[in-house]
Design an enzyme around this catalytic site. Structure first.
Site, PDB file in Angstrom:
ATOM      1  CG  PHE A  54      -1.538 -13.834  12.926  1.00  0.00           C
ATOM      2  CD1 PHE A  54      -2.335 -14.631  13.739  1.00  0.00           C
ATOM      3  CD2 PHE A  54      -0.995 -14.391  11.774  1.00  0.00           C
ATOM      4  CE1 PHE A  54      -2.578 -15.956  13.420  1.00  0.00           C
ATOM      5  CE2 PHE A  54      -1.234 -15.713  11.450  1.00  0.00           C
ATOM      6  CZ  PHE A  54      -2.032 -16.501  12.272  1.00  0.00           C
ATOM      7  CG  HIS A  55      -2.978  -5.390  13.534  1.00  0.00           C
ATOM      8  ND1 HIS A  55      -4.001  -4.882  14.303  1.00  0.00           N
ATOM      9  CD2 HIS A  55      -2.002  -4.471  13.563  1.00  0.00           C
ATOM     10  CE1 HIS A  55      -3.636  -3.696  14.767  1.00  0.00           C
ATOM     11  NE2 HIS A  55      -2.424  -3.424  14.329  1.00  0.00           N
ATOM     12  CD  GLU A 106      -1.721  -4.235   8.979  1.00  0.00           C
ATOM     13  OE1 GLU A 106      -2.849  -3.751   8.868  1.00  0.00           O
ATOM     14  OE2 GLU A 106      -0.728  -3.590   9.360  1.00  0.00           O
ATOM     15  CD  GLU A 144      -5.092   3.145  11.745  1.00  0.00           C
ATOM     16  OE1 GLU A 144      -4.075   2.463  11.999  1.00  0.00           O
ATOM     17  OE2 GLU A 144      -5.388   3.507  10.611  1.00  0.00           O
ATOM     18  CG  ASN A 181      -4.721   5.056   6.486  1.00  0.00           C
ATOM     19  OD1 ASN A 181      -5.574   5.358   7.320  1.00  0.00           O
ATOM     20  ND2 ASN A 181      -3.759   4.196   6.731  1.00  0.00           N
ATOM     21  CD  GLU A 182      -0.717   4.994   9.350  1.00  0.00           C
ATOM     22  OE1 GLU A 182      -0.096   4.175   8.647  1.00  0.00           O
ATOM     23  OE2 GLU A 182      -0.914   4.831  10.565  1.00  0.00           O
ATOM     24  NE  ARG A 196      -0.017  -0.186   4.883  1.00  0.00           N
ATOM     25  CZ  ARG A 196      -0.396  -0.224   6.136  1.00  0.00           C
ATOM     26  NH1 ARG A 196      -1.652  -0.129   6.443  1.00  0.00           N
ATOM     27  NH2 ARG A 196       0.477  -0.374   7.106  1.00  0.00           N
TER      28      ARG A 196
HETATM   29  C1  GAL Z   1      -1.679   1.722  10.425  1.00  0.00           C
HETATM   30  C2  GAL Z   1      -2.617   1.697   9.236  1.00  0.00           C
HETATM   31  C3  GAL Z   1      -3.663   0.627   9.369  1.00  0.00           C
HETATM   32  C4  GAL Z   1      -3.054  -0.662   9.841  1.00  0.00           C
HETATM   33  C5  GAL Z   1      -2.345  -0.414  11.130  1.00  0.00           C
HETATM   34  C6  GAL Z   1      -1.778  -1.639  11.785  1.00  0.00           C
HETATM   35  O1  GAL Z   1      -0.458   2.223  10.101  1.00  0.00           O
HETATM   36  O2  GAL Z   1      -3.232   2.938   9.051  1.00  0.00           O
HETATM   37  O3  GAL Z   1      -4.312   0.470   8.149  1.00  0.00           O
HETATM   38  O4  GAL Z   1      -2.211  -1.144   8.852  1.00  0.00           O
HETATM   39  O5  GAL Z   1      -1.321   0.502  10.903  1.00  0.00           O
HETATM   40  O6  GAL Z   1      -0.562  -2.019  11.308  1.00  0.00           O
END
Ligand code: GAL
Length: 685
Positions: A367-368, A365, A317, A164-165, A126
């Site tokens: 396992f996030h 992600e 987040e 985003n970011e 991304r």
């Molecule tokens: C942030 C991002 C999210 C997700 C999160 C966890 O940087 O905006 O989409 O990837 O980290 O890694």
């Protein structure tokens, strides 16, 4: 729109947003496009059970919204928005432009950024876009326009989330063109650019704008001011992408807040400049649950976010438990989710939002952690999420409350870039965020409120200013610091500060150029420590401490000596100066003192300036902050000890909003415990 209008517009849009949410926003990124429709009903039912009132929809969903150029598939988004609205859940609607679909990057390979090492950042991740690519901007504008046209008036939408970011740093032919335009605007003439960049050194003089390029990859020794300007330029180029999308949305809907989300200590974007362009500051943060003191760096980031607009901000987040970005991803142990969430609120957040609502089955992600983990509502982490969502309404009245501080700490991106991005310094291993955190930690542990400031800040409301290792300072800030000290302020300034100007050129005739008169002495040489070298430092009262890393070879002029070296080549020479200037005072620390000695020096100066901590006599594991409204003060008390309760002296009687009980002095916090004590406003008539 002037930045003043942007600022006030943002403040009132956020007031309306808070009124709509009716307390702290709670929820997270929601990605229904990853799931069968049959799952959505369970999602909204569980969201309601957990107290979710806001979800962010559409981040990275470009391929699901525009599967082919110009063909939009909005049906699923229509349905998701309607469903959420029917369940009383508001939406932070994102533009999906952080993840260009493959048809865009394959069709227009110039959309891909080339990274600093010369590698193309290809498809499959991304943020694989070059912010200076006209093609990227054209397509980002088209999907943003389509979304804004369709959803501007959808009743579920309460906020807009641009991309985003923002992040990639491009080194492409088109970024070179954009860099030249930026330089033309900054310098006007090539002569001015050559002067600023000091190009007679190594025969780097430019005779035409076309010859100017982004700096080469780091293995080469390149012009330090070119490197510095490239950092400034990239931050502005990314910001242009944000502003472009913001303006499209704004043209369709003017009363909803629009923002993008920032990252913790992010090197490539000067968030002070960015914050003026958005309606509220928003942060994504993932303190490493494997590190016991991750809360210190979280706190300094939170105070930075609060200070950027001097307003409450959005925690956009965080993780319910583990992340997927480290080599080993530890869980948040029991109690830490609650404590960390209240910590953000304590430092000004008006929300507790997560990445993400439901854990993905696949993708990087998988396992996030998520609010709703793979193992569902039986999981410990879900229970902690649900408990937090159910508890937060108890403190709803504190939403929007603000804070104030007597101590200001400099955090400026230009200072950062000068110190770490331009190379060729006496030592080149400075870690600016770590240095700032080292200066912040003693203040946090002593329960002092701290505002972060930058080169553009007005310092007149503060009593103490702390400048950590600001090698580069501009002329405006130099003058403001001098005015601040003459007017009675106390400055605590660390070694290797004030050395160069905004063009990265050494201020003469002597170090520390900008601050020589304030410091009351000059430095004839900088002595970086040899490997493993340490020094003894002796204070005027006979106490001693260790120091390492760096020594300024200081020659006092008007200053008195607070401490001197007691070993090494500079034995007998001053290490710390104390200078009376006008109605103020400057303490200059010319070396890296061991933590306890630095703490005592800093806190001593703060106490001498008449600044009192929020609590007297609380243990260092207790964090305390105060947020205030016109009606009441809210004292946030957080015990970071996992094992020990903490007895905390209360400054006055109040009520703990979390228990509903009277809070009496002293209040006892359980291990990892939190209290939010409401007291009458200190400012009330
Ligand atoms: C942030 C991002 C999210 C997700 C999160 C966890 O940087 O905006 O989409 O990837 O980290 O890694």
């Amino acid at each position: 729109m002037t930045s003043n209008e942007a600022r006030h517009g943002g403040t009132s849009r956020m007031e309306a947003f808070r009124a709509r949410i009716g307390g702290f926003a709670f929820g997270g990124d929601y990605n229904p496009e990853q799931w069968d429709r049959s799952v959505w009903d369970e999602d909204v039912a569980l969201m309601r059970r957990a107290g979710v009132n806001l979800v962010t929809l559409g981040v990275f969903a470009w391929a699901s919204l525009e599967p082919e150029p110009g063909r939009f598939t909005f049906a699923w988004m229509d349905e998701a928005l309607d469903l959420l609205h029917a369940h009383g859940i508001s939406v932070d609607l994102a533009t999906p432009t952080a993840a260009p679909p493959v048809w865009l990057t394959d069709g227009h390979p110039e959309v891909h950024p080339v990274m600093e090492d010369g590698e193309v950042f290809g498809f499959g991740n991304r943020l694989h876009f070059d912010p200076t690519s006209p093609r990227y901007r054209e397509h980002a504008a088209r999907i943003t326009t389509a979304l804004a046209e369709r959803y501007a008036d959808h009743p579920a939408v309460a906020m807009w989330h641009i991309s985003n970011e923002y992040g990639p740093v491009p080194y492409t032919p088109q970024s070179a063109v954009a860099f030249r335009d930026w330089l033309r605007r900054r310098y006007g003439t090539l002569e001015a650019l050559n002067d600023a960049w000091y190009t007679r050194f190594w025969s780097q003089v430019y005779t035409s704008w076309d010859q100017v390029n982004p700096p080469e990859i780091p293995r080469s020794w390149s012009n330090p001011t070119r490197r510095l300007d490239y950092k400034r330029f990239v931050s502005d180029a990314l910001l242009e992408c944000y502003v472009m999308e913001r303006d499209i949305v704004r043209a369709h809907r003017s009363d909803l807040p629009i923002l993008t989300n920032y990252m913790r200590f992010y090197r490539h974007a000067d968030y002070w400049r960015w914050a003026r362009e958005q309606d509220a500051v928003a942060l994504d943060i993932y303190p490493n649950p494997g590190h016991d003191d991750a809360f210190v760096s979280a706190a300094v980031n939170y105070d930075l976010m609060r200070s950027l607009r001097d307003e409450p901000w959005i925690l956009m987040e965080q993780a319910a438990s583990s992340v997927s970005q480290w080599q080993v991803n530890n869980v948040k142990r029991p109690g830490h989710l609650r404590l960390g969430s209240y910590q953000a609120i304590a430092h000004g957040a008006d929300s507790v939002l997560f990445f993400q609502w439901r854990a993905s089955r696949g993708g990087h992600e998988r396992f996030h952690s998520a609010m709703l983990p793979h193992s569902g509502t039986g999981a410990r982490s879900w229970q902690e999420v649900e408990a937090l969502g159910t508890e937060l309404p108890r403190i709803a009245e504190a939403v929007g409350a603000t804070s104030r501080a007597d101590v200001a700490l400099l955090f400026d991106w230009n200072a950062w870039w000068g110190l770490t991005e331009t190379h060729g310094l006496p030592r080149n291993d400075f870690d600016y965020p770590a240095l700032v955190t080292d200066h912040y930690r003693p203040l946090l542990e002593a329960q002092h409120a701290v505002d972060m400031v930058n080169f553009d800040s007005d310092l007149s409301g503060y009593r103490v200013l702390v400048i950590p290792n600001a090698y580069l300072v501009d002329d405006r800030f130099t003058a403001e610091v001098s005015r601040f000290v003459h007017a009675g302020g106390t400055l605590v300034c660390s070694y290797f500060s004030g050395v160069v100007d905004a063009r990265n050129q050494v201020r003469q005739p002597a170090y520390p150029g900008a601050f020589r008169a304030l410091v009351g002495g000059y430095v004839d040489e900088y002595w970086p420590a040899r490997e493993n070298e340490t020094f003894d430092v002796e204070f005027a009262d006979g106490s001693t401490a260790r120091a390492d890393f760096w020594q300024d070879s200081i020659h006092p002029e008007t200053a008195t000596v607070l401490a001197s070296y007691a070993s090494g080549q500079l034995a007998g020479r001053p290490a710390i100066l104390d200078n009376a200037v006008g109605a103020g005072r400057v303490v200059y620390v010319g070396t890296r003192l061991e933590a306890d000695a630095f703490r005592d020096t800093l806190l001593g100066a703060v106490a001498d300036a008449g600044v009192r901590p929020l609590l007297a006599g609380a243990p260092a594991c207790v964090e305390a902050t105060r947020r205030s409204t016109a009606e009441a003060d809210y004292l946030f008390l957080l015990n970071h000890s996992e094992t020990d309760p903490a007895e905390v002296p209360l400054p006055g009687a109040g009520q703990d909003l979390l228990t509903g009980k009277d809070a009496t002095d002293p209040i006892v916090l359980a291990p990892l415990g939190v209290a939010v004590v409401r007291t009458a406003s200190a400012d009330a008539p």
